[in-house]
Design an enzyme around this catalytic site. Structure first.
Site, PDB file in Angstrom:
ATOM      1  N   LYS A 112       0.830  -1.214   0.000  1.00 13.87           N
ATOM      2  CA  LYS A 112       0.000   0.000   0.000  1.00 13.87           C
ATOM      3  C   LYS A 112       0.862   1.261   0.000  1.00 13.87           C
ATOM      4  O   LYS A 112       0.494   2.265  -0.611  1.00 13.87           O
ATOM      5  CB  LYS A 112      -0.924   0.031   1.228  1.00 13.87           C
ATOM      6  N   LYS A 195      -2.528 -11.594 -10.494  1.00 13.58           N
ATOM      7  CA  LYS A 195      -3.701 -11.889  -9.663  1.00 13.58           C
ATOM      8  C   LYS A 195      -4.909 -11.086 -10.125  1.00 13.58           C
ATOM      9  O   LYS A 195      -4.781  -9.924 -10.501  1.00 13.58           O
ATOM     10  CB  LYS A 195      -3.308 -11.500  -8.234  1.00 13.58           C
ATOM     11  N   LYS A 198      -9.342  -6.085  -7.585  1.00 12.17           N
ATOM     12  CA  LYS A 198     -10.023  -4.815  -7.843  1.00 12.17           C
ATOM     13  C   LYS A 198      -9.027  -3.736  -8.248  1.00 12.17           C
ATOM     14  O   LYS A 198      -9.220  -3.041  -9.240  1.00 12.17           O
ATOM     15  CB  LYS A 198     -10.762  -4.408  -6.561  1.00 12.17           C
TER      16      LYS A 198
HETATM   17  P1  AMP Z   1     -10.690  -8.713  -0.919  1.00 13.38           P
HETATM   18  O1  AMP Z   1     -11.515  -8.454  -2.119  1.00 13.38           O
HETATM   19  O2  AMP Z   1      -9.263  -8.317  -1.081  1.00 13.38           O
HETATM   20  O3  AMP Z   1     -11.333  -8.251   0.363  1.00 13.38           O
HETATM   21  O4  AMP Z   1     -10.610 -10.314  -0.790  1.00 13.38           O
HETATM   22  C1  AMP Z   1     -11.623 -11.080  -0.196  1.00 13.38           C
HETATM   23  C2  AMP Z   1     -11.289 -12.538  -0.255  1.00 13.38           C
HETATM   24  O5  AMP Z   1     -11.124 -12.956  -1.614  1.00 13.38           O
HETATM   25  C3  AMP Z   1      -9.992 -12.911   0.463  1.00 13.38           C
HETATM   26  O6  AMP Z   1     -10.163 -14.154   1.111  1.00 13.38           O
HETATM   27  C4  AMP Z   1      -9.000 -13.024  -0.644  1.00 13.38           C
HETATM   28  O7  AMP Z   1      -7.965 -13.931  -0.332  1.00 13.38           O
HETATM   29  C5  AMP Z   1      -9.855 -13.561  -1.775  1.00 13.38           C
HETATM   30  N1  AMP Z   1      -9.299 -13.164  -3.078  1.00 13.38           N
HETATM   31  C6  AMP Z   1      -9.245 -11.927  -3.634  1.00 13.38           C
HETATM   32  N2  AMP Z   1      -8.662 -11.961  -4.857  1.00 13.38           N
HETATM   33  C7  AMP Z   1      -8.319 -13.258  -5.068  1.00 13.38           C
HETATM   34  C8  AMP Z   1      -7.692 -13.965  -6.154  1.00 13.38           C
HETATM   35  N3  AMP Z   1      -7.298 -13.337  -7.268  1.00 13.38           N
HETATM   36  N4  AMP Z   1      -7.506 -15.298  -6.021  1.00 13.38           N
HETATM   37  C9  AMP Z   1      -7.918 -15.941  -4.909  1.00 13.38           C
HETATM   38  N5  AMP Z   1      -8.512 -15.350  -3.860  1.00 13.38           N
HETATM   39  C10 AMP Z   1      -8.724 -14.033  -3.926  1.00 13.38           C
END
Ligand code: AMP
Ligand code: TRP
Length: 330
Positions: A112, A195, A198
């Site tokens: 970040k 990856k 968002k």
């Molecule tokens: P976030 O959107 O960052 O709050 O992620 C929420 C959940 O989604 C967390 O458990 C992350 O590990 C999972 N996650 C987000 N992006 C990915 C990705 N590209 N592959 C696998 N898991 C993901």
């Protein structure tokens, strides 16, 4: 005793395939066998200063996506993080044993600093402590998360252990990451980057209309094609196969893998199949989402029941922490 499961997703917009396969799909499968708490992390979403007018709509769309994907409020506590303010007090208490050095070394914090140098706020630094509070307030044993969250979970384990040791108590179990199919999963982006995420701007959303979704998949980055039999796949192609392994049948994956190995693959055909198979998963979710997202009464009821159950569990842990730490009423 029933194992306890806790997990959440930040409310920063719609859910993408990474969220679905890294987290939500596992939530759905776990809710039958465990005592589950699944929440929407709206406090955590504040680190990037969302416009106040977006905060509630973002929470609403994720709640509707949870339900549309099959999370069942009769089986799990589904709640909004900020509806359980006890977590903030637990966060305060845990903060006293969280050290600046270890927080500064966290990979997500360093990331970040690089990505938003103009907004390195204390909420970013203590993000893992609030996450630990989310998890420890329910004394979780298992936490289903994608690969990128494993370091945060390791910190939660450390804070649980530290609290128990310092106060000579056995209050918190050390929660494990829950890996549904052996390995923690990482859904790649289709733009050749590592990856799907968002902030990477490379997402396929559960809510994408058929045409939009198909277009995104058809535009996925590929190369000129294999030139030697059985050659190793470059990363962009490996990514396409990784996604296909998640959404398509093993036969389909094998079919395209054989074509690749024989240098006969046509990426257009593969992408078309991939888009179709993704739509098989997402289209029904999108349809249910449309029915749910404007049903205020239903959403209100689900959030209220979820919060009540979560608050009960959180308040109990908070009482125990306060007692262990020496707080007393006059
Ligand atoms: P976030 O959107 O960052 O709050 O992620 C929420 C959940 O989604 C967390 O458990 C992350 O590990 C999972 N996650 C987000 N992006 C990915 C990705 N590209 N592959 C696998 N898991 C993901
Ligand atoms: N940090 C997680 C993410 O960005 C979201 C989250 C917050 C979480 N609190 C949690 C996940 C507790 C699991 C458990 O993906």
């Amino acid at each position: 005793m029933k194992q306890i499961v806790v997990s959440g997703i930040r409310s920063t917009g719609h859910l993408h395939l990474g969220n679905y396969y890294g987290a939500l799909r596992n939530f759905i499968q776990m809710q039958n066998d465990f005592e589950c708490y699944f929440f929407i992390a709206d406090y955590h979403s504040l680190t990037t200063h969302p416009d106040p007018k977006d905060l509630h709509p973002n929470v609403r769309s994720i709640l509707a996506e949870y339900l549309a994907s099959g999370l069942d409020p009769e089986k799990s506590s589904i709640y909004i993080q900020s509806d359980v303010p006890e977590v903030c007090e637990i966060f305060t208490l845990l903060n006293m044993h969280a050290y600046i050095g270890e927080l500064e070394r966290t990979a997500s914090f360093k990331d970040k600093i690089r990505k938003q140098p103009e907004n390195v706020n204390a909420g970013l630094l203590t993000y893992p402590v609030l996450m630990a509070a989310d998890i420890l307030q329910h004394k979780a044993n298992l936490v289903p998360v994608g690969k990128d969250q494993l370091q945060h979970l390791e910190m939660t384990r450390k804070y649980a252990r530290r609290f128990n040791t310092i106060y000579g108590a056995e209050l918190f179990p050390e929660p494990d990451a829950y890996k549904f199919h052996g390995e923690p999963i990482k859904i790649p982006g289709l733009d050749g980057s590592g990856k799907m995420g968002k902030s990477e701007g490379n997402c396929i959303y559960l809510n994408d209309e058929d045409k939009v979704l198909t277009k995104k998949v058809m535009r996925a980055v590929t190369d000129q094609g294999p030139t030697e039999m059985n050659q190793q796949k470059p990363e962009v192609i490996e990514n396409l196969f990784t996604l296909m392994k998640v959404v398509s049948t093993p036969d389909t994956v094998e079919h395209f893998n054989d074509l690749y190995n024989k240098c006969e693959i046509r990426y257009g055909d593969m992408k078309k199949q991939l888009a179709e198979d993704i739509l098989k998963v997402t289209a029904p979710i999108r349809e249910r989402y449309k029915e749910i997202v404007n049903d205020d009464e239903y959403l209100r009821r689900v959030a209220a029941i979820g919060a009540e159950k979560a608050r009960e569990s959180s308040a109990k842990t908070l009482r125990e922490m306060r007692e262990i730490m020496g707080f007393k009423k006059f």
